[in-house]
Design a protein around this motif. Sequence first.
Motif, PDB file in Angstrom:
ATOM      1  N   ILE A  13       0.830  -1.201   0.000  1.00 52.69           N
ATOM      2  CA  ILE A  13       0.000   0.000   0.000  1.00 52.69           C
ATOM      3  C   ILE A  13       0.866   1.253   0.000  1.00 52.69           C
ATOM      4  CG2 ILE A  13      -1.662   1.316   1.375  1.00 52.69           C
ATOM      5  CD1 ILE A  13      -2.896  -1.411   2.162  1.00 52.69           C
ATOM      6  N   LEU A  14       1.933   1.237   0.790  1.00 57.74           N
ATOM      7  CA  LEU A  14       2.835   2.386   0.837  1.00 57.74           C
ATOM      8  C   LEU A  14       3.482   2.628  -0.524  1.00 57.74           C
ATOM      9  CD1 LEU A  14       4.280   4.518   2.576  1.00 57.74           C
ATOM     10  CD2 LEU A  14       6.072   2.823   2.922  1.00 57.74           C
ATOM     11  N   PHE A  15       3.983   1.588  -1.165  1.00 52.98           N
ATOM     12  CA  PHE A  15       4.584   1.730  -2.488  1.00 52.98           C
ATOM     13  C   PHE A  15       3.555   2.195  -3.505  1.00 52.98           C
ATOM     14  CE2 PHE A  15       8.861  -0.526  -2.866  1.00 52.98           C
ATOM     15  CZ  PHE A  15       9.187  -0.289  -1.547  1.00 52.98           C
ATOM     16  N   SER A  16       2.331   1.696  -3.389  1.00 52.42           N
ATOM     17  CA  SER A  16       1.266   2.088  -4.304  1.00 52.42           C
ATOM     18  C   SER A  16       0.987   3.583  -4.211  1.00 52.42           C
ATOM     19  CB  SER A  16       0.005   1.296  -3.976  1.00 52.42           C
ATOM     20  OG  SER A  16      -1.076   1.724  -4.743  1.00 52.42           O
ATOM     21  N   LEU A  17       0.847   4.084  -2.999  1.00 54.80           N
ATOM     22  CA  LEU A  17       0.590   5.513  -2.812  1.00 54.80           C
ATOM     23  C   LEU A  17       1.771   6.358  -3.263  1.00 54.80           C
ATOM     24  CD1 LEU A  17      -1.170   5.399   0.666  1.00 54.80           C
ATOM     25  CD2 LEU A  17      -2.227   5.773  -1.567  1.00 54.80           C
ATOM     26  N   LEU A  18       2.970   5.903  -2.966  1.00 54.19           N
ATOM     27  CA  LEU A  18       4.166   6.640  -3.351  1.00 54.19           C
ATOM     28  C   LEU A  18       4.294   6.736  -4.869  1.00 54.19           C
ATOM     29  CD1 LEU A  18       6.837   7.986  -2.479  1.00 54.19           C
ATOM     30  CD2 LEU A  18       7.870   5.723  -2.647  1.00 54.19           C
ATOM     31  N   HIS A  19       4.108   5.625  -5.568  1.00 52.76           N
ATOM     32  CA  HIS A  19       4.224   5.642  -7.026  1.00 52.76           C
ATOM     33  C   HIS A  19       3.115   6.467  -7.675  1.00 52.76           C
ATOM     34  CE1 HIS A  19       7.115   2.430  -6.407  1.00 52.76           C
ATOM     35  NE2 HIS A  19       7.505   2.619  -7.647  1.00 52.76           N
ATOM     36  N   ALA A  20       1.902   6.386  -7.139  1.00 54.51           N
ATOM     37  CA  ALA A  20       0.803   7.185  -7.677  1.00 54.51           C
ATOM     38  C   ALA A  20       1.070   8.676  -7.483  1.00 54.51           C
ATOM     39  CB  ALA A  20      -0.512   6.789  -7.008  1.00 54.51           C
ATOM     40  N   PHE A  21       1.586   9.051  -6.330  1.00 56.04           N
ATOM     41  CA  PHE A  21       1.912  10.456  -6.068  1.00 56.04           C
ATOM     42  C   PHE A  21       2.997  10.955  -7.021  1.00 56.04           C
ATOM     43  CE2 PHE A  21       4.509  13.654  -3.860  1.00 56.04           C
ATOM     44  CZ  PHE A  21       3.557  14.647  -3.725  1.00 56.04           C
ATOM     45  N   ILE A  22       4.019  10.137  -7.236  1.00 52.32           N
ATOM     46  CA  ILE A  22       5.098  10.525  -8.146  1.00 52.32           C
ATOM     47  C   ILE A  22       4.550  10.746  -9.548  1.00 52.32           C
ATOM     48  CG2 ILE A  22       7.177   9.676  -9.301  1.00 52.32           C
ATOM     49  CD1 ILE A  22       7.938   8.393  -6.602  1.00 52.32           C
ATOM     50  N   MET A  23       3.693   9.849 -10.022  1.00 52.85           N
ATOM     51  CA  MET A  23       3.131  10.006 -11.365  1.00 52.85           C
ATOM     52  C   MET A  23       2.214  11.223 -11.439  1.00 52.85           C
ATOM     53  SD  MET A  23       3.285   8.985 -14.332  1.00 52.85           S
ATOM     54  CE  MET A  23       2.420   9.216 -15.845  1.00 52.85           C
ATOM     55  N   PHE A  24       1.486  11.505 -10.367  1.00 51.42           N
ATOM     56  CA  PHE A  24       0.628  12.684 -10.320  1.00 51.42           C
ATOM     57  C   PHE A  24       1.462  13.956 -10.464  1.00 51.42           C
ATOM     58  CE2 PHE A  24      -1.587  16.058  -8.018  1.00 51.42           C
ATOM     59  CZ  PHE A  24      -2.826  16.022  -8.622  1.00 51.42           C
ATOM     60  N   VAL A  25       2.562  14.030  -9.710  1.00 45.28           N
ATOM     61  CA  VAL A  25       3.428  15.206  -9.764  1.00 45.28           C
ATOM     62  C   VAL A  25       4.066  15.339 -11.141  1.00 45.28           C
ATOM     63  CG1 VAL A  25       5.562  16.201  -8.834  1.00 45.28           C
ATOM     64  CG2 VAL A  25       3.838  15.274  -7.292  1.00 45.28           C
ATOM     65  N   VAL A  26       4.539  14.240 -11.707  1.00 44.38           N
ATOM     66  CA  VAL A  26       5.147  14.283 -13.039  1.00 44.38           C
ATOM     67  C   VAL A  26       4.129  14.745 -14.073  1.00 44.38           C
ATOM     68  CG1 VAL A  26       6.099  12.841 -14.879  1.00 44.38           C
ATOM     69  CG2 VAL A  26       6.956  12.607 -12.562  1.00 44.38           C
ATOM     70  N   GLY A  27       2.911  14.261 -13.982  1.00 44.26           N
ATOM     71  CA  GLY A  27       1.864  14.698 -14.899  1.00 44.26           C
ATOM     72  C   GLY A  27       1.567  16.184 -14.778  1.00 44.26           C
ATOM     73  N   MET A  28       1.562  16.676 -13.541  1.00 43.13           N
ATOM     74  CA  MET A  28       1.314  18.108 -13.335  1.00 43.13           C
ATOM     75  C   MET A  28       2.463  18.961 -13.873  1.00 43.13           C
ATOM     76  SD  MET A  28      -1.662  18.469 -12.047  1.00 43.13           S
ATOM     77  CE  MET A  28      -1.717  20.083 -11.312  1.00 43.13           C
ATOM     78  N   LEU A  29       3.678  18.499 -13.690  1.00 46.64           N
ATOM     79  CA  LEU A  29       4.833  19.270 -14.149  1.00 46.64           C
ATOM     80  C   LEU A  29       4.959  19.271 -15.667  1.00 46.64           C
ATOM     81  CD1 LEU A  29       7.555  18.254 -11.538  1.00 46.64           C
ATOM     82  CD2 LEU A  29       6.347  20.417 -11.708  1.00 46.64           C
ATOM     83  N   ILE A  44      -0.941   0.566  -9.358  1.00 44.93           N
ATOM     84  CA  ILE A  44      -0.983  -0.893  -9.450  1.00 44.93           C
ATOM     85  C   ILE A  44       0.431  -1.461  -9.491  1.00 44.93           C
ATOM     86  CG2 ILE A  44      -1.647  -2.835 -10.925  1.00 44.93           C
ATOM     87  CD1 ILE A  44      -4.116  -1.106 -11.724  1.00 44.93           C
ATOM     88  N   GLY A  45       1.290  -0.852 -10.282  1.00 43.64           N
ATOM     89  CA  GLY A  45       2.676  -1.296 -10.359  1.00 43.64           C
ATOM     90  C   GLY A  45       3.399  -1.156  -9.030  1.00 43.64           C
ATOM     91  N   GLY A  46       3.149  -0.079  -8.321  1.00 40.22           N
ATOM     92  CA  GLY A  46       3.756   0.112  -7.009  1.00 40.22           C
ATOM     93  C   GLY A  46       3.320  -0.943  -6.017  1.00 40.22           C
ATOM     94  N   PHE A  47       2.047  -1.328  -6.072  1.00 44.77           N
ATOM     95  CA  PHE A  47       1.571  -2.381  -5.175  1.00 44.77           C
ATOM     96  C   PHE A  47       2.237  -3.708  -5.502  1.00 44.77           C
ATOM     97  CE2 PHE A  47      -1.259  -5.778  -3.856  1.00 44.77           C
ATOM     98  CZ  PHE A  47      -1.442  -5.456  -2.531  1.00 44.77           C
ATOM     99  N   VAL A  48       2.347  -4.017  -6.783  1.00 46.62           N
ATOM    100  CA  VAL A  48       2.997  -5.272  -7.189  1.00 46.62           C
ATOM    101  C   VAL A  48       4.445  -5.295  -6.716  1.00 46.62           C
ATOM    102  CG1 VAL A  48       3.793  -6.582  -9.189  1.00 46.62           C
ATOM    103  CG2 VAL A  48       1.459  -5.721  -9.123  1.00 46.62           C
TER     104      VAL A  48
END
Length: 67
Positions: A13-29, A44-48
């Motif tokens: 769950i921690l990896f999932s949230l971290l990876h989703a946040f990173i992609m969100f920030v990259v998309g915004m930038l 999903i990839g972060g959870f795996v």
Amino acid sequence: MEPNIIRRLKRGILFSLLHAFIMFVVGMLLGGEPYWIGVIGFAIGGFVIGFFLTAKGKEKHEKEEQG
């Protein structure tokens, strides 16, 4: 000491949230708005990675230390 499955689930769950946040920030930038398909895919990839792959790597590392 908590069971192994709970520890793996927390890490997933921690990896999932971290990876989703990173992609969100990259998309915004890069685009000015979040790329939601990418955010979901990275979550999903972060959870795996957190649930399955780090557990396998840890087991392999422990076997090398013992033998």
